[in-house]
Design a protein around this motif. Structure first.
Motif, PDB file in Angstrom:
ATOM      1  N   ASN A  29      37.718  44.191  37.774  1.00 39.50           N
ATOM      2  CA  ASN A  29      38.418  44.271  39.055  1.00 39.50           C
ATOM      3  C   ASN A  29      38.473  45.702  39.587  1.00 39.50           C
ATOM      4  O   ASN A  29      38.379  45.910  40.799  1.00 39.50           O
ATOM      5  CB  ASN A  29      39.818  43.661  38.954  1.00 39.50           C
ATOM      6  N   ASN A  33      36.810  46.736  43.196  1.00 38.00           N
ATOM      7  CA  ASN A  33      37.607  47.413  44.223  1.00 38.00           C
ATOM      8  C   ASN A  33      37.198  48.866  44.420  1.00 38.00           C
ATOM      9  O   ASN A  33      37.860  49.594  45.155  1.00 38.00           O
ATOM     10  CB  ASN A  33      39.098  47.320  43.882  1.00 38.00           C
ATOM     11  N   SER A 101      45.161  36.268  39.562  1.00 38.49           N
ATOM     12  CA  SER A 101      44.560  36.659  40.832  1.00 38.49           C
ATOM     13  C   SER A 101      45.620  37.147  41.812  1.00 38.49           C
ATOM     14  O   SER A 101      45.310  37.939  42.708  1.00 38.49           O
ATOM     15  CB  SER A 101      43.748  35.502  41.423  1.00 38.49           C
ATOM     16  N   LEU A 105      45.251  40.574  43.499  1.00 43.04           N
ATOM     17  CA  LEU A 105      45.376  40.728  44.941  1.00 43.04           C
ATOM     18  C   LEU A 105      46.348  41.854  45.286  1.00 43.04           C
ATOM     19  O   LEU A 105      46.060  42.686  46.144  1.00 43.04           O
ATOM     20  CB  LEU A 105      45.837  39.414  45.580  1.00 43.04           C
ATOM     21  N   MET A 108      44.708  45.099  44.488  1.00 45.69           N
ATOM     22  CA  MET A 108      43.641  45.358  45.458  1.00 45.69           C
ATOM     23  C   MET A 108      44.235  45.885  46.766  1.00 45.69           C
ATOM     24  O   MET A 108      43.746  46.863  47.328  1.00 45.69           O
ATOM     25  CB  MET A 108      42.840  44.081  45.731  1.00 45.69           C
ATOM     26  N   VAL A 126      39.555  36.785  45.674  1.00 44.88           N
ATOM     27  CA  VAL A 126      39.873  37.376  44.361  1.00 44.88           C
ATOM     28  C   VAL A 126      39.794  36.301  43.281  1.00 44.88           C
ATOM     29  O   VAL A 126      39.203  36.516  42.218  1.00 44.88           O
ATOM     30  CB  VAL A 126      41.274  38.038  44.385  1.00 44.88           C
TER      31      VAL A 126
END
Length: 162
Positions: A29, A33, A101, A105, A108, A126
């Motif tokens: 992740n 990102n 997620s 999120l 992110m 995501v």
């Protein structure tokens, strides 16, 4: 295949599995990102441990017990442990991806903002990316690796008395 049979063994198994999955998924992740190289080591470590604590709590108290119950109901008519293991693993990944997620999120958004300005679309994006990575990771890499570690170092070897 020796699976956990006691609460203590289940805890150790879950701890090792969560550690491995969260470590790889955190790196994945961060990469998605564009945060690798932008976060300090301390910030990355903090993000990993936050995700690890949340994932462990979900695994032990919500997703894990429900995934196992559902998987065992669906595999009651089979004698194959591999079907049971794959079913549990699949339900665990789906459940963990659904919940983690949300964490992904939030991180992110904190790191790079909204992608679409529609939070549901961002969440689904995501979730989809996490599921695509987590399912093969769990079934092909972490599942076998953690079972090996568990059988080799955690599960007590019972002496055969003849």
């Amino acid at each position: 295949m020796k699976l956990p049979t006691t609460k203590k063994e289940s805890f150790y198994f879950g701890l090792i599995m969560c550690f491995g999955m969260v470590l790889v998924m955190t790196l994945y992740n961060l990469y998605l990102n564009g945060m690798i190289g932008k976060l300090t080591f301390y910030e990355g470590l903090k993000e990993f441990f936050s995700a690890f604590i949340i994932a462990l709590i979900l695994d032990l108290f919500l997703v894990g017990p429900n995934a196992k119950k559902l998987a065992l109901k669906l595999t009651t008519n089979t004698n194959s442990k591999i079907y049971t293991i794959l079913t549990i693993s699949t339900f665990m990944v789906i459940g963990m991806a659904l919940f983690m997620s949300v964490f992904g999120l939030v991180t992110m958004i904190l790191h790079s903002g909204y992608n679409t300005n529609i939070i549901l679309l961002d969440y689904l994006s995501v979730f989809g990316k996490n599921l695509i990575m987590a399912l093969p990771l769990q079934i092909l890499v972490m599942g076998p690796l953690v079972r090996f570690i568990f059988i080799k170092y955690i599960k007590p070897k019972r002496m055969n008395l003849v």
